[in-house]
Design an enzyme around this catalytic site. Structure first.
Site, PDB file in Angstrom:
ATOM      1  N   GLU A   1       0.842   0.282   8.144  1.00 38.65           N
ATOM      2  CA  GLU A   1      -0.614  -0.187   8.837  1.00 38.65           C
ATOM      3  C   GLU A   1      -1.465  -0.166   7.810  1.00 38.65           C
ATOM      4  O   GLU A   1      -1.892   0.684   7.398  1.00 38.65           O
ATOM      5  CB  GLU A   1      -0.780   1.063  10.067  1.00 38.65           C
ATOM      6  CG  GLU A   1      -1.598   0.642  10.720  1.00 38.65           C
ATOM      7  CD  GLU A   1      -2.954   0.867  10.524  1.00 38.65           C
ATOM      8  OE1 GLU A   1      -3.848  -0.302   9.979  1.00 38.65           O
ATOM      9  OE2 GLU A   1      -3.567   1.988  10.742  1.00 38.65           O
TER      10      GLU A   1
ATOM     11  N   CYS B   1      -9.657   0.835  10.719  1.00 38.40           N
ATOM     12  CA  CYS B   1      -9.010  -0.388  10.125  1.00 38.40           C
ATOM     13  C   CYS B   1      -9.206  -1.362  11.563  1.00 38.40           C
ATOM     14  O   CYS B   1      -9.160  -2.716  11.116  1.00 38.40           O
ATOM     15  CB  CYS B   1      -7.442  -0.029   9.966  1.00 38.40           C
ATOM     16  SG  CYS B   1      -6.761   1.016  11.465  1.00 38.40           S
TER      17      CYS B   1
END
Length: 457
Positions: free
Chosen positions: A230, A264
Site C-alpha cells: 500500500e 495516503c
C-alpha cells in the site's frame, strides 16, 4: 557501542524516549519465538481466535487515552484524531472477529466422483513494515487480519513512533494474545532485508512510498515471497459541472488537512470544471486560510505539526519547485517562524504537468487546484497520474458519478460526495504505483493463506 533510536516530539522538538536497536541475535531469537507461538496459535479454532480479537478491541478502548496521547506526542496528530484512530482499530478487530470465521471456513464443492474441499490454512510468519502517520491503525490493519487467519506477525514500525508500536504489543498481550505471536522489531534497513530473507518469514506487507515498495518487493521476489503493498498516492477529487459547490469546498478542506495532511488517501489534487473553478478556488482558499495551526493537544487546533522537520522542509521544497515552474500560491506556502515542524494549510493554483504539485505526492497540507474544461477532461486529468489509491467525485447525479467511479476512474477507492479514510467492511488498496493487494473488507484475511484443494474421492 549500543545503537539507539530517539523519538522526538514534532510540536516541541524535544526528545521523548530512546530505544536500543536489537542485535542480529535478538532478531533471530524473536523470529524463532514468533514461530513457536504460531505453531500453537494455528491449531486454535476460528472462533477461539475471534474471541481474542474481540478482547483486543475492548483493551484498545480501555487504553485509548494513553495510546492516543503517545501517538500525538510522537507524530503530532491532533489528539482527537488519535482517539478516533484507536476507535477505528477497535472496530477493525470487531469486524474481523465477526466475519472471519465465516470467511475462512472450509468450503465443499462438487467434483467428479467425490467432494472437493477448499481450505484456508495459515502460512506462518507475516512481516509488516509500517509508516508513522497512523501508528496504531497501520499496524492493526494488517496484523489483525493475519492473526485471524492464524498467522504470526512481525512489525517493523517507523522509528518515529517506536513507542506506539511497543505499546500496541502490550495492549495485544494484555487482551490475551499469546506472548511472542506479535513481535515488534526495533531494527535498521539492513536487518530488515535479512528478516525478509529468513526462511520462517512467509510473506511481507509494506505501507510506504512507491520507492520503498519497489525495494521491498524486489527483495521479497528474490526470495519467492508474496507481498502486499500500500504505497503513496496523489488522490484526485473531481468537482464536476453539476457539483454542490458548498459541499465540495467543505469536504475538500477536510480531505486535505485530515491527519495534518499526511495520509495516503488525503484529497490532494482538486480537479474543477471551469464553470465552478473561480468560485471554488475563492471559497476553498478562504476556508484553508482559516485553518488554525497550533498545539495538537489543544481543542480548537485545526492543523498540528508535520511528523518531522525534515519532511516539512521537503514539502516546502516541492512547493517552491512548483511555483518556480508556474504554480501560484493562493494561501500559506511559507514555513512559520516558530518551533516545531509546522507548515500552514496551503493552496496552489495554475497547477500543470511537470510541477511536483501535479506529478508527485505532496505529503502534507498542500492542495493542488487544477482547472479543466468539462467532466470528460476532469476524468482524463484524474487518471493522468502514476498513482491510483483513492479519489473522489462531487456531482448531484449520484448514478452517473457511480458509473464514472466503476468504469472510468482508474483508482482503488472512490468517495462520492464525501470523504473518508477507511471503513472496516470495505476493501482498502490501490493500483499502478500505489501498490497491489487489499486489506479490510475480509480481503486482507485471505492475502496470506495457503488456499488448499483437497479431493475426497
Amino acid at each position: 557501542m549500543t545503537r539507539e533510536v530517539q523519538t522526538i516530539n514534532p510540536a516541541t522538538e524535544q526528545p521523548i524516549a530512546t530505544y536500543a536497536y536489537m542485535s542480529d541475535t535478538d532478531v533471530s531469537q524473536a523470529i524463532d519465538q514468533c514461530q513457536a507461538a504460531f505453531s500453537e496459535w494455528k491449531t486454535l479454532s476460528l472462533e477461539e481466535r475471534a474471541d481474542v480479537l474481540r478482547a483486543i478491541a475492548k483493551e484498545l478502548r480501555n487504553s485509548k487515552e494513553e495510546l492516543a496521547a503517545l501517538m500525538t506526542q510522537e507524530v503530532g496528530k491532533l489528539l482527537k484524531d488519535s482517539k478516533d484512530e484507536v476507535e477505528l482499530c477497535a472496530a477493525i478487530c470487531e469486524f474481523t472477529a465477526e466475519s472471519g470465521p465465516k470467511a475462512l471456513a472450509s468450503e465443499e464443492r462438487d467434483i467428479p466422483g467425490g467432494t472437493g474441499v477448499v481450505a484456508y490454512a495459515p502460512l506462518g510468519i507475516i512481516y509488516g513494515i509500517q509508516p508513522w502517520n497512523f501508528p496504531c491503525y497501520q499496524a492493526v490493519r494488517y496484523a489483525i487480519a493475519n492473526l485471524m487467519a492464524g498467522n504470526g506477525v512481525l512489525l517493523k514500525h517507523a522509528e518515529t513512533c517506536t513507542g506506539s508500536g511497543l505499546m500496541l504489543r502490550d495492549v495485544f498481550e494484555r487482551a490475551g494474545l499469546p506472548k511472542h505471536l506479535f513481535k515488534v522489531l526495533v531494527i535498521d534497513h539492513d536487518q530488515s532485508d535479512k528478516v525478509i530473507e529468513h526462511e520462517l518469514v512467509r510473506g511481507v506487507t509494506l505501507t510506504g512510498s512507491d520507492g520503498a515498495g519497489r525495494k521491498v518487493a524486489q527483495k521479497a521476489a528474490e526470495n519467492l515471497k508474496k507481498t502486499v503493498l500500500e504505497l503513496g498516492s496523489n488522490d484526485a477529487y473531481l468537482v464536476l459541472s453539476d457539483a454542490d459547490l458548498e459541499l465540495a469546498v467543505k469536504t475538500c478542506v477536510q480531505g486535505r488537512i485530515y491527519n495534518n495532511g499526511q495520509t495516503c488517501v488525503n484529497a490532494k489534487r482538486f480537479i474543477v470544471t471551469e464553470n465552478h473553478h473561480d468560485e471554488f478556488l475563492k471559497r476553498f482558499v478562504e476556508q484553508m486560510n482559516a485553518v488554525k495551526l497550533g498545539d495538537p493537544t489543544q481543542e480548537g487546533t485545526g492543523l498540528g505539526p508535520m511528523s518531522r522537520t525534515q519532511l516539512r522542509d521537503e514539502l516546502a521544497k516541492q512547493v517552491d519547485d512548483s511555483v518556480t515552474k508556474g504554480a501560484r500560491i493562493e494561501c500559506g506556502g511559507k514555513i512559520p517562524d516558530q518551533k516545531g515542524a509546522y507548515y500552514p494549510a496551503t493552496v496552489l493554483s495554475n497547477v500543470q504537468p511537470g510541477q511536483p504539485a501535479y506529478d508527485d505526492e505532496l505529503f502534507g497540507p498542500v492542495a493542488s487546484v487544477i482547472k479543466v474544461k468539462d467532466d470528460d477532461e476532469a476524468i482524463r486529468v484524474a487518471n493522468d497520474s502514476r498513482y491510483g489509491l483513492g479519489g473522489g467525485i462531487f456531482s448531484k447525479n449520484e448514478e452517473r458519478a457511480r458509473e464514472l467511479a466503476e468504469k472510468h476512474f482508474d483508482t482503488g477507492m472512490i468517495c462520492i460526495n464525501g470523504y473518508n479514510i477507511a471503513i472496516p467492511n470495505m476493501p482498502f488498496g490501490g493500483v499502478k504505483d500505489s501498490g497491489y493487494g487489499r486489506e479490510h473488507g475480509g480481503f486482507g484475511m485471505k492475502e496470506f493463506v495457503n488456499v488448499k484443494s483437497i479431493y475426497k474421492m
